[in-house]
Design a protein around this motif. Structure first.
Motif, mmCIF file in Angstrom:
data_model
loop_
_atom_site.group_PDB
_atom_site.id
_atom_site.type_symbol
_atom_site.label_atom_id
_atom_site.label_comp_id
_atom_site.label_asym_id
_atom_site.label_seq_id
_atom_site.Cartn_x
_atom_site.Cartn_y
_atom_site.Cartn_z
ATOM 1 N N THR A 1 0.892 -1.132 -0.100
ATOM 2 C CA THR A 1 0.047 0.007 -0.080
ATOM 3 C C THR A 1 0.975 1.220 -0.037
ATOM 4 O O THR A 1 0.499 2.261 -0.991
ATOM 5 C CB THR A 1 -0.968 0.016 1.393
ATOM 6 N N ASN A 12 -5.525 -3.668 -6.443
ATOM 7 C CA ASN A 12 -5.230 -2.385 -6.341
ATOM 8 C C ASN A 12 -6.218 -1.696 -7.487
ATOM 9 O O ASN A 12 -6.789 -0.710 -7.167
ATOM 10 C CB ASN A 12 -3.710 -1.742 -6.568
ATOM 11 N N ARG A 27 -7.727 1.369 -0.065
ATOM 12 C CA ARG A 27 -6.306 0.560 -0.609
ATOM 13 C C ARG A 27 -5.796 -0.347 0.135
ATOM 14 O O ARG A 27 -5.815 -1.456 0.193
ATOM 15 C CB ARG A 27 -5.212 1.597 -1.154
#
Length: 430
Positions: free
Chosen positions: A125, A336, A344
């Motif tokens: 992330t 994603n 996310r």
């Protein structure tokens, strides 16, 4: 290599630090995984059929914690999560050196798994926070290269330490992750407000917190289907790591140090070829890549079923490494692409839960099958891989179509051109 070098120099600091932490985690995994079955069966006196259950305790800790704290980095930030999780996993590995008995080992592995549940998804992330969407497949490939570089040194170091005692490999793996956590504490800046994420929809930020917000797989049918096929495909692939150490030792093919060297070779192969394979894969469809990975894995299983000889082992781990090179960067990129900017980390955590489920079921099923018959894991894995590779290719292809249909996972608005979609999108997020 020129492309790789220029890309490396172009990475912002948080992404570089993320790659370093992947290296540390890869080193720890490489030092632990190949030697844990040997330590359990020889020094800990644990029956072969129960070794997979201990692997399952580690993954079980991740499964328990993932749905509850997996998306915590969306709320408290990436930096504190990365620091605490890496230090926690490192201390857990070191604790294995001191514990004795099945119960104590299981407790330590569960606690370590809880800390690990947020480590890998939060690293991915943070990298996605500070890099462009069109570059995500390349950077996720670089993350895999960094992890594999650690997995070269991890087994190599473990092979040397195994000459002293198999349990000393836990000290090396834990120490490396403590080093990674210390570096994050000193050098990492928060990335939650970086790039496109800073412009994320306020409505998403104001969504409800709690368990329902941290289980995107149950709220997003596309993600749930994708992760189901990921689990099925990866379960059998995990048998390579879990079963080969026992298979090679029982056949008197490899010593514990030889097992470490074999897995170090597999990691070196990934370091040398991952970026080349990723560049080749950019022009191929998802189904083409997953079917190719499935055929490569099936070929490895056929070789292992035929013979436990040294040449078969080397060829099998080589083929499975190629399969992972083809598939591994596709999955986080697809996840994603499906994720809203403000969620996310939660989506990445859901993907990590799927991997944890694979890490739990894979060794448990693989070692149980091996206890019944040494060649049974390879024979049973062939049809499983064939079915799962087809389903995974279709699911990733649908995620690509979703990404190209006008939803920009970065901004929540009209999509920009990416490596998956070369034409501008014309629709907006529904």
């Amino acid at each position: 290599m020129t492309t790789f070098s220029s890309s490396w120099r172009g990475l912002p600091r948080p992404a570089l630090l993320g790659l370093f932490l992947f290296f540390c985690a890869g080193f720890a995994d490489g030092a632990l995984v190949p030697f844990f079955p040997l330590w359990a069966s020889s020094e800990a006196g644990i029956p072969v059929g129960a070794i997979g259950l201990l692997f399952g305790c580690y993954a079980g800790g991740e499964l328990i914690a993932g749905p509850f704290i997996g998306g915590i980095a969306d709320r408290v930030g990436r930096r504190p999560v990365l620091i605490l999780s890496s230090l926690g996993v490192g201390c857990g590995f070191i604790a294995l050196f001191f514990v004795h008995g099945v119960v104590a080992t299981a407790v330590v592995l569960i606690l370590t798994g809880i800390c690990e549940s947020v480590l890998h998804p939060t690293i991915l992330t943070a990298i996605a926070d500070v890099t462009e969407p069109s570059a995500h497949p390349r950077w996720f490939s670089m993350a895999r290269v960094s992890s594999s570089a650690g997995q070269i040194l991890g087994p190599a170091c473990g092979a040397l330490l195994a000459l002293i005692s198999l349990s000393t490999v836990f000290l090396a793996g834990g120490g490396m992750l403590i080093l990674g956590g210390t570096v994050m504490l000193i050098a990492l800046a928060e990335t939650i407000g970086s790039g496109a994420h800073a412009a994320g929809d306020q409505d998403d930020e104001e969504e409800e917190e709690g368990l329902s917000a941290l289980l995107p797989a149950f709220r997003d049918g596309r993600l749930a289907k994708l992760l189901l096929w990921v689990v099925l495909f990866e379960i059998s692939g995990n048998w390579i790591e879990a079963v080969i150490p026992l298979y090679a030792q029982d056949a008197d093919t490899l010593s514990p140090s030889g097992v470490g060297t074999l897995f170090a070779y597999a990691a070196a192969l990934t370091v040398g070829l991952q970026m080349l394979v990723s560049g080749f894969a950019e022009a191929r469809s998802a189904l083409w890549l997953t079917v190719g990975a499935g055929l490569s894995t099936i070929a490895a299983f056929v070789l292992l079923a035929a013979s436990p000889a040294m040449l078969s082992l080397i060829a099998a781990v080589s083929l499975c490494s190629v399969a992972q090179m083809l598939v591994a960067p596709l999955v986080p990129t697809a996840v994603n692409a499906l994720a809203p900017a403000a969620r996310r980390a939660s989506y990445m955590a859901a993907s990590s839960v799927a991997v944890d489920l694979k890490d739990s079921l894979g060794p448990s099923i693989g070692t149980a099958l091996y206890a019944l018959a040494p060649r049974l894991p390879w024979i049973a894995g062939i049809p499983l891989v064939a079915i799962a590779s087809l389903g995974l290719g279709v699911a990733i292809g649908r995620a690509r179509n979703f990404s190209g249909a006008g939803f920009d996972a970065e901004s929540g608005g009209p999509e920009r051109s990416t490596t998956w979609s070369t034409s501008p999108a014309t629709e907006e997020q529904s």
